[in-house]
Design an enzyme around this catalytic site. Sequence first.
Site, short mmCIF file in Angstrom:
data_model
loop_
_atom_site.label_atom_id
_atom_site.label_comp_id
_atom_site.label_asym_id
_atom_site.label_seq_id
_atom_site.Cartn_x
_atom_site.Cartn_y
_atom_site.Cartn_z
N LYS A 1 0.81 -1.22 0.00
CA LYS A 1 0.00 0.00 0.00
C LYS A 1 0.84 1.28 0.00
O LYS A 1 0.44 2.30 -0.53
CB LYS A 1 -0.95 -0.01 1.19
N GLU B 1 -10.15 7.15 3.61
CA GLU B 1 -10.99 6.27 4.40
C GLU B 1 -10.24 4.96 4.54
O GLU B 1 -9.38 4.63 3.71
CB GLU B 1 -12.35 6.02 3.76
N SER C 1 1.64 -9.84 -0.94
CA SER C 1 1.30 -8.42 -0.78
C SER C 1 1.64 -7.83 0.58
O SER C 1 1.87 -6.63 0.69
CB SER C 1 -0.19 -8.22 -1.08
C1 LIG Z 1 -5.13 -3.92 1.52
C2 LIG Z 1 -4.43 -5.18 1.26
C3 LIG Z 1 -4.81 -6.03 0.20
C4 LIG Z 1 -6.01 -5.79 -0.67
O1 LIG Z 1 -6.00 -4.61 -1.42
P1 LIG Z 1 -5.73 -4.61 -2.99
O2 LIG Z 1 -6.03 -3.21 -3.39
O3 LIG Z 1 -6.64 -5.60 -3.61
O4 LIG Z 1 -4.32 -4.97 -3.19
C5 LIG Z 1 -4.06 -7.18 -0.04
N1 LIG Z 1 -3.00 -7.49 0.74
C6 LIG Z 1 -2.62 -6.71 1.78
C7 LIG Z 1 -1.44 -7.12 2.60
C8 LIG Z 1 -3.32 -5.53 2.07
O5 LIG Z 1 -2.93 -4.76 3.10
#
Ligand SMILES: *Cc1c(COP(=O)(O)O)cnc(C)c1O
Length: 392
Positions: free
Chosen positions: A89, A111, A377
């Site tokens: 993010k 938000e 992610s």
């Molecule tokens: C917020 C988040 C997501 C989901 O958001 P996307 O916009 O779909 O990437 C996925 N993995 C993690 C670790 C997150 O913090």
Amino acid sequence: MKYQATENGFYGEFGGAFIPEMLYHNVQELKENYLKIIDSEVFQKEFKNLLKDYVGRPTPLYFAKRLSKKYQTNIFLKREDLNHTGAHKINNTIGQILVAKQMGKKRIIAETGAGQHGVATATVCALMNLECIVYMGEIDIKRQAPNVARMKMLGATVRPATSGSKTLKDATNEAIRDWIANPQDTYYLIGSVVGPHPYPDMVARFQAIISKEMKAQLLEKTGRDYPDKIIACVGGGSNAAGAFYHYLDNTKVELIAVEANGLGVQTNKTAATTQVGNQGIIHGSMTLLMQNKEGQITEPYSISAGLDYPGVGPLHAHLFKSKRAGFLGATDKEALDAAFELTKLEGIIPALESAHALAALNKITCNANENIVVNLSGRGDKDMETFMSYEL
Ligand SMILES: *Cc1c(COP(=O)(O)O)cnc(C)c1O
């Protein structure tokens, strides 16, 4: 170029900017400026420097030997979990805070549902000495106390949304109301490839650093700059958009998006938008969303707070409809099992969101000579309580 947004932000029939007249000026101002700013030398220099020295990029592409052995294939993990603040993010919030600065904005609003985007936003506001207001549903504030504490320590004001179901969609409504009331000095920092044009395109461009690095790293490690498959989880879709970006037009690469099935798509406890949703407008964008017969947004459910979103961004709606990407789902239990498996085999505790992507390894055919990239992610520190209550 088939999968890039048009000038008005359309991906096939999805996207656009379906907004109330009172927001038109704000969105138009951003639309007119974002590409000029992003393409400028000043921006590129500062963006690259911050990604390198503040975020810690490039993130490694790690060959997961024991995981590969288990699935009889070659699995690489793109380590977004190693970024500052623990997920992808921050790539986006760094990009947008620089855009906001260039536009002369003094006040940042956002938000957040789980609090991850709120923390990433509060972080870059502290870095840039900008005022930060984060709207959050009253129920989410109670559920996500550690992230609320982080945002406060970073200097942000957390404002509770007390209407409706007191969760993410209500926080979104409050943020939009604030933006309408403060058009001059306020920048609305959106956390995924969602919202009215130009947000989906802008956020995808910032997250595209993920696949840009992958190309060079794969070339070095495998002698070819593309993999056979890329797997990423989808909440709004930003980490997947970043992991897919430079391969969207390379049809030799199979793109696999994994949604949260929650307790199962046949129950109403799910966040699998492409499976149970249909076309409509959410957050100013024509896309796929979970809605009832009256067109009201229905409450999504997933054990993973970051995937607990009632829509997908317009790029993903287009990838789904055009079948460019395959969409799979993983249940809460499948994600939990995948998280424990990765931890035991590789010594890496993944975020519950990323564990959904890992769970897809059980659902696809893996070939011995293939290279598969799983976009990791985020890291699992924030999910320890959930993991421990599952183990016990
Ligand atoms: C917020 C988040 C997501 C989901 O958001 P996307 O916009 O779909 O990437 C996925 N993995 C993690 C670790 C997150 O913090």
